[in-house]
Design an enzyme around this catalytic site. Structure first.
Site, short mmCIF file in Angstrom:
data_model
loop_
_atom_site.label_atom_id
_atom_site.label_comp_id
_atom_site.label_asym_id
_atom_site.label_seq_id
_atom_site.Cartn_x
_atom_site.Cartn_y
_atom_site.Cartn_z
CB SER A 100 -0.92 0.01 1.23
OG SER A 100 -1.80 -1.09 1.20
CE LYS A 176 -5.33 -1.35 1.80
NZ LYS A 176 -4.08 -2.09 1.88
CE LYS A 245 1.79 2.22 5.05
NZ LYS A 245 1.23 1.46 3.89
#
Length: 298
Positions: A100, A176, A245
């Site tokens: 990701s 995502k 993150k």
């Protein structure tokens, strides 16, 4: 006659990478593995995988090179640093990134890799957690040229139940980002709900069951609410740092696109607050500690 399966290389043998590799071996693929901590490759070598000493060497043995790494910086290092994948890549090979990452950085790296080596890039981030990786039920969002996506689709179907081509390179990562915005904000609200139920004398362990099938139901609710209610934080299935993150990446990307993300921005700050209290490497079920009295949060 059926064509032979492509040979695969895999970099990143972590919480997600290990079960993914195990599924690929079980599906009959020839697999070469590399990890920065080489000891993590041992179970795969025992199961028949070949281990190499550098990421570049993956390209010697593989038609497709898969990545499942922590973040954009790690992917950039593994691909472009000395003894990285770009050092061994050649035209006709394909890099399939299951990590990701930031969408903008993905597009930049894909363009650089193709220009310098002829190796093409498909971004295919996944959703479903370690349980989805183990069972092969991941949802996979894919960005890349149509021909490249079709080339890797059989490999992806060994890992997931749903493979959706979202557009050009980077489109998988945009999808995502959207996924993680929903998941992370949901996790924070579930923590609020569990803490509110506890404070008001309601059995919080019944929340997930009571809301199952209604409009508030979700996989995060069914997984996280019971864990939070029971203070069951081990084993760690995913990390607070990962959600932080991803939220930071979502806010950055939205700013680049001129799009407002006030809820995700607040979620990022709450996640940062929680991580700063020593929970970065802990499971997101620990988010309930944000809303409990300090005595009851332990």
């Amino acid at each position: 006659m059926m064509s032979a399966l492509p040979s695969l290389g895999f970099a990143g043998i972590g919480l997600m990478g290990l079960p993914m590799c195990q599924r690929l071996l079980a599906a009959g693929y020839s697999l070469t593995v590399w990890n920065r901590n080489p000891q993590k490759c041992a179970p795969l070598v025992a199961a028949g995988a070949r281990q190499v000493a550098t990421a570049a060497q993956l390209c010697e043995h593989a038609d497709l090179v898969l990545l499942c790494l922590a973040n954009t910086e790690v992917v950039r290092e593994v691909v472009f640093a000395q003894e990285g994948i770009a050092q061994g890549a050649r035209a006709g090979q394909l890099l399939l990134d299951l990590s990701s990452l930031e969408p903008t950085a993905t597009r930049e790296m894909a363009a650089a890799l193709a220009r310098d080596t002829g190796m093409t890039w498909v971004d295919a981030p996944v959703s479903g957690g370690t349980s989805g990786a183990e069972s092969g039920s991941l949802a996979i969002m894919v960005g890349g040229e149509a021909a490249d996506v079709e080339r890797v689709r059989p490999v992806l179907l060994a890992l997931g139940q749903r493979v959706t081509h979202m557009g050009a390179v980077g489109a998988g990562q945009v999808s995502k980002v959207c996924n993680q915005m929903i998941v992370a904000c949901n996790a924070l609200v579930i923590a609020e709900v569990v803490a509110l139920a506890e404070r008001s004398g309601v059995d919080a362990s019944l929340i997930a069951e009571a809301l199952a099938g209604g409009f508030a139901d979700s996989k995060p609710l069914q997984i996280l609410a019971p864990q939070m209610a029971e203070s069951r934080f081990e084993p760690v299935k995913w990390h607070v740092r990962t959600l932080l993150k991803d939220l930071d990446g979502a806010v950055k990307f939205a700013r680049e696109q001129g799009s407002a993300t006030p809820i995700s921005g607040l979620a990022a700050q709450l996640m940062r607050l929680h991580g700063g209290q020593g929970f970065l490497e802990k499971d997101p079920a620990t988010l309930v500690a944000l809303y409990r009295d300090p005595v009851s949060a332990n």
